[in-house]
Enzyme design. Structure first.
Site, short mmCIF file in Angstrom:
data_model
loop_
_atom_site.label_atom_id
_atom_site.label_comp_id
_atom_site.label_asym_id
_atom_site.label_seq_id
_atom_site.Cartn_x
_atom_site.Cartn_y
_atom_site.Cartn_z
N ASP A 19 0.86 -1.29 0.07
CA ASP A 19 -0.03 -0.02 -0.01
C ASP A 19 0.84 1.14 0.10
O ASP A 19 1.82 1.36 0.75
CB ASP A 19 -0.81 0.04 1.15
CG ASP A 19 -1.84 1.04 1.24
OD1 ASP A 19 -2.90 1.11 0.35
OD2 ASP A 19 -2.05 1.80 2.29
N GLU A 63 1.61 -0.64 -4.88
CA GLU A 63 0.70 0.47 -5.44
C GLU A 63 1.40 1.58 -5.20
O GLU A 63 1.47 2.37 -4.12
CB GLU A 63 -0.52 0.37 -4.21
CG GLU A 63 -1.61 1.30 -4.55
CD GLU A 63 -2.22 2.11 -3.47
OE1 GLU A 63 -3.29 2.81 -3.79
OE2 GLU A 63 -1.74 2.36 -2.34
C1 BGC Z 1 -5.46 1.98 -0.47
C2 BGC Z 1 -6.93 2.87 0.07
C3 BGC Z 1 -6.31 3.59 1.38
C4 BGC Z 1 -4.86 4.50 1.18
C5 BGC Z 1 -4.28 4.72 2.64
C6 BGC Z 1 -4.34 3.26 -0.58
O1 BGC Z 1 -4.03 3.54 -1.51
O2 BGC Z 1 -5.87 1.50 -1.50
O3 BGC Z 1 -7.93 2.30 0.43
O4 BGC Z 1 -7.22 4.44 1.89
O5 BGC Z 1 -4.11 3.58 0.67
O6 BGC Z 1 -3.93 3.40 3.22
#
Ligand code: BGC
Length: 559
Positions: free
Chosen positions: A212, A276
């Site tokens: 993340d 991500e």
């Molecule tokens: C996740 C989100 C989350 C954020 C903070 C992201 O990019 O996919 O759902 O709110 O990170 O953790």
């Protein structure tokens, strides 16, 4: 069956995102891990290679579990570690891998490390786990991605009154909600802690981690003001771009991923890391997957690409090129738990990344147009080499809930923007499994933590499973062909793009597969080609037939 793939599984895998809160429940309003396990036959029949589980860890759920208070446990709402182990075992028995979500940019403020930091006070070693700063004002102008300042003063916390930190003037950084303090990755103890977290889950048999906010872990220590647009996307022209945001895509993140790569490599099997990272351009993103770092990165450029033939061609070409340069597979994704579902996004007047949620009083998507384009986009995506991500429910053609009443909303973005943004709840509605059951069979009690929109029952999996013309059966067929033909391992080339129609050839185990997507104009099935898959499952096209606009076909040579 086709020959055994020679590349690691993640080079060409189709990975299905399970959002545990909303997938299937064996108890009540919120989904459970046992609910996921009980649907493994469905996922096997769909034909996915792996599941990515969004967070299921103990959490106050201020950001739907992306605020983790214990990284090595299961939240009782979702089940127990025994349920997790059973899920891994049952999935592996079906040849389905399990990827879990790791949230290393921030913890929940209820995590013991943050609680210890609050209690220990300014200047303590415990505070050095986070970004605590002495300052009369917020230390800089950074904004939270969810709206408002990225800084919270300790004495202004809800729990300050009567606590030892009642008069504490320090500020801490929260790029997301104030309940999600950012960790200080310059602190070696933070690094060691996450090494242990990785090992804990690797020992339990997970096949990988989705990281993340992978571009956010390291910050520019001088904490300079930043006048650029505050969003998850960090864009810049080239590597030397001085306008790069000081909180994203800092050089120091790569060292962390090299360290993690080595940990994963010390385990048997082909374990993987997927980033991500909302980083632009693609060449910059590809640096996260150099061969001693992560293995995949989500391709958000593809997700955000408008429904426009030349732009799609350019994005696909750039993606294939950028990832080929570093010897890693491209990935493809159209929906996830953070964006408007593509069956609705592509039915809006303006396609592209889309708004942060849609409300009843805002322009509504054209449902039929959105679904036709969504299926065409999916068929295009699944024809491409590399690895593809599906978001739960897209195989049912689920739209966004665009008429959810505000009283139900839970996304912190809705609250922190004071309602200016609807937020992400509309793509997180509990799935419809059975058309004639309460809550569409989501839970044994009929409860759902968010209400399902009108028409949900007609989209239920049981109805679609029995209907050859359904979106579900289109997905099943596409995934089966993709696997048989090894499209994920093929070589892709575009034919010249003309008049709003994309044409590409995937050279793969299935021979030459011609893919035509009629983005903004119709086309014709060429002679000597046989249509093997059409994104409109009710059409049966032959050579010479018109392919209507917003359709994708996969063809093989023959008469
Ligand atoms: C996740 C989100 C989350 C954020 C903070 C992201 O990019 O996919 O759902 O709110 O990170 O953790």
């Amino acid at each position: 069956m086709s020959a055994r793939p020679s590349q690691p599984w993640w080079h060409h895998a189709v990975i299905y995102q399970v959002y545990p809160r909303s997938f299937a429940s064996t108890s009540g309003a919120v989904g459970t891990l046992e609910g996921v396990r009980q649907k493994l036959n469905y996922l096997q029949q769909l034909g996915v290679d792996a599941i990515w589980l969004s967070p299921f860890y103990p959490s106050p759920q201020r950001d739907a579990g992306y605020d983790v208070s214990d990284y090595c446990q299961v939240d009782p709402t979702f089940g127990t570690l025994a349920h997790f182990d059973a899920l891994v075992e049952s999935a592996h028995a079906r040849d389905i891998r399990i990827v879990i979500d790791l949230v290393p940019n921030h913890t929940s403020d209820q995590h013991r490390a943050f609680q210890a930091a609050l209690a220990a006070g300014p200047g303590s070693a415990q505070r050095d786990w986070y970004w605590f700063v002495d300052s009369e004002q917020p230390p800089n102008n950074w904004k939270s991605i969810f709206g408002g300042s990225a800084w919270t003063q300790v004495c202004q916390r809800e729990d300050a009154a009567g606590s030892p930190w009642e008069d504490d003037q320090q500020w801490y950084l929260n790029l997301f909600d104030s309940s999600q303090p950012d960790l200080n990755w310059d602190n070696p103890q933070v690094r060691e802690y996450f090494d242990q977290v990785l090992r804990f889950w690797l020992d339990r048999g997970v096949d990988g981690f989705r990281i993340d906010v992978a571009h956010g872990l390291v910050k520019d220590r001088s904490l300079p003001n930043w006048e650029g647009e505050v969003s998850m996307v960090d864009g810049g022209e080239d590597d030397a771009d001085t306008t790069r945001a000081p909180m994203f895509d800092q050089e120091g993140v790569h060292e962390i991923y090299r360290r993690w790569n080595a940990i994963l490599a010390s385990y048997p099997g082909e374990r993987m890391l997927v980033a991500e990272a909302w980083v632009d351009p693609q060449t910059r993103l590809a640096r996260y997957v150099r061969n001693d770092e992560m293995h995949q990165a989500f391709n958000f450029a593809f997700l955000c690409c408008p429904w426009q033939a030349q732009e799609l061609e350019q994005t696909i070409t750039d993606s294939l090129h950028a990832f080929r340069q570093v010897g890693r597979p491209a990935t493809w994704v159209l929906s996830n738990h953070d964006v408007v579902r593509h069956a609705s996004r592509l039915g809006l007047e303006e396609t592209g990344k889309g708004p942060n949620g849609i409300r009843a009083r805002e322009p509504q998507p054209d449902a039929a147009l959105g679904l036709a384009r969504a299926r065409a986009a999916t068929a295009l995506m699944l024809s491409l080499p590399g690895s593809a991500y599906l978001y739960q429910g897209e195989e049912l053609g689920l739209p966004e809930h665009t008429t959810l009443e505000d009283k139900w909303r839970q996304d912190p973005a809705f609250f922190r923007t004071k309602g200016a943004e609807a937020g992400r709840d509309g793509c997180r509605i509990p799935l419809p499994w059975a058309h004639d059951a309460a809550g569409c069979g989501f839970s044994p009690t009929g409860e759902t933590w968010l209400p399902q929109p009108p028409g949900w029952a007609e989209l239920a999996a049981d109805l679609q499973s029995a209907d050859t013309g359904s979106t579900l059966n289109f997905y099943r067929r596409a995934l089966a062909l993709r696997r048989d033909w090894e499209l994920g391992q093929g070589e892709w080339s575009f034919q010249p793009c003309e008049g709003g129609v994309l044409r590409g050839i995937n050279r793969c185990e299935g021979g030459e597969v011609l893919v035509i997507t009629t983005v903004s104009a119709p086309s014709v099935v060429p002679s000597d080609w046989v249509v093997k898959l059409c994104s409109d499952p009710t059409l049966h096209l032959r050579a010479g037939d018109e392919i209507p606009v917003n359709t994708t076909v996969w063809c093989q040579r023959g008469n």
